[in-house]
Design an enzyme around this catalytic site. Structure first.
Site, short mmCIF file in Angstrom:
data_model
loop_
_atom_site.label_atom_id
_atom_site.label_comp_id
_atom_site.label_asym_id
_atom_site.label_seq_id
_atom_site.Cartn_x
_atom_site.Cartn_y
_atom_site.Cartn_z
CG ASP A 99 -2.09 -0.85 1.18
OD1 ASP A 99 -2.18 -1.67 0.24
OD2 ASP A 99 -2.95 -0.76 2.07
CG HIS A 130 -4.11 2.75 -0.38
ND1 HIS A 130 -5.06 2.01 0.29
CD2 HIS A 130 -3.30 3.27 0.59
CE1 HIS A 130 -4.85 2.08 1.58
NE2 HIS A 130 -3.79 2.85 1.80
CG HIS A 146 -4.01 7.29 3.24
ND1 HIS A 146 -4.24 7.30 4.60
CD2 HIS A 146 -3.65 6.03 2.94
CE1 HIS A 146 -4.02 6.08 5.09
NE2 HIS A 146 -3.67 5.29 4.10
CG HIS A 165 2.14 0.28 4.49
ND1 HIS A 165 1.83 -0.68 5.44
CD2 HIS A 165 1.00 0.97 4.25
CE1 HIS A 165 0.54 -0.56 5.75
NE2 HIS A 165 0.02 0.42 5.05
#
Length: 264
Positions: free
Chosen positions: A76, A127, A131, A221
């Site tokens: 991500d 994603h 965010h 990540h």
């Protein structure tokens, strides 16, 4: 003017500030299901395949997760300055991954890495653009958060994403409906290393290996300093256990991810 490294550290700190206080909530949401949507396991998707075109089937390769012990490695919040090294590792290990990319300060900063991900056989997904927690914003904002990265990824790779991962795994009926409208399925995870809390690569590796199971979806990540160095050890250890690495679409094949549904 801040260096590139400092900018990426600032981005990591920004995401960490969001993720760390919500870590327990994030895991609880992922384990209990989001909103009122049913969560579909990979085995259930495989058991009820929809009609799949020849072109789609070709993307799944020769791996049949009905027969072998599959696991999906997902990343991500990239691309980042660490992504090139990660792609080198994945190429050397011959492991495909699924990348859930951020738009602002990521896709727009590293377009060549987005192209490389697609060119090297990885699944490129969304994603969101910035965010934002989708359950906290209005429908028009949700739509923009999901549509902007789709547009950019399609422009760079020639393929429009069919998968997205909601920030912190937070979703609800409104998110499901807009995702369905935009042709996106939601993908959560079963394994989290909480790599936003540590730079200890050995600890990240240990956490992943402790949770890994058949049909698992590993959340990492690549923006955090300890993550990419942990990846070779994770891959080697799981291969020794008989796991085969696949992308999320391969994990679901011969089923396909249906827009508006949630998979874990």
């Amino acid at each position: 003017m801040p260096s590139l490294t400092q900018k990426m550290k600032n981005t990591g700190a920004r995401l960490r500030a969001v993720a760390v206080p919500a870590a327990a909530v994030c895991l609880a949401v992922a384990l209990t299901g989001c909103g009122r949507a049913d969560i579909t396991a990979p085995s259930s998707a495989r058991a009820h395949p929809a009609t799949t075109s020849t072109a789609q089937a070709a993307r799944f390769g020769s791996v049949d997760c009905r027969e072998v012990k599959c696991i999906a490695l997902t990343f991500d919040a990239g691309p980042s300055e660490n992504s090139a090294r990660l792609l080198d590792i994945l190429k050397e290990k011959q492991v495909p991954a699924t990348f859930f990319l951020l738009g602002k300060r990521h896709i727009e900063k590293y377009p060549e890495l987005v192209r490389r991900m697609a060119d090297e056989g990885h699944e490129v997904a969304s994603h969101t653009w910035d965010h934002k927690i989708l359950t906290r914003i209005e429908p028009d904002e949700i739509r923009e958060e999901l549509q902007r990265p789709n547009d950019e990824i399609e422009r760079l790779t020639g393929r429009r994403p069919t998968l997205m991962r909601p920030p912190q795994g937070r979703t609800n009926d409104t998110v499901h409906e807009i995702s369905r409208e935009l042709g996106l399925a939601e993908v959560l995870w079963t394994v989290t290393a909480k790599d936003y809390t540590t730079t200890d690569s050995a600890l990240i590796r240990k956490r992943v290996l402790a949770q890994a199971d058949r049909d698992g979806i590993i959340l990492l990540h690549d923006i955090y300093d300890g993550t990419v160095p942990a990846v070779p050890g994770i891959i080697d250890a799981l291969k020794e256990r008989g796991f085969v690495f696949v992308t999320v679409p391969q994990l679901l094949a011969p089923g396909t991810a249906e827009p508006g549904k949630v998979y874990r």
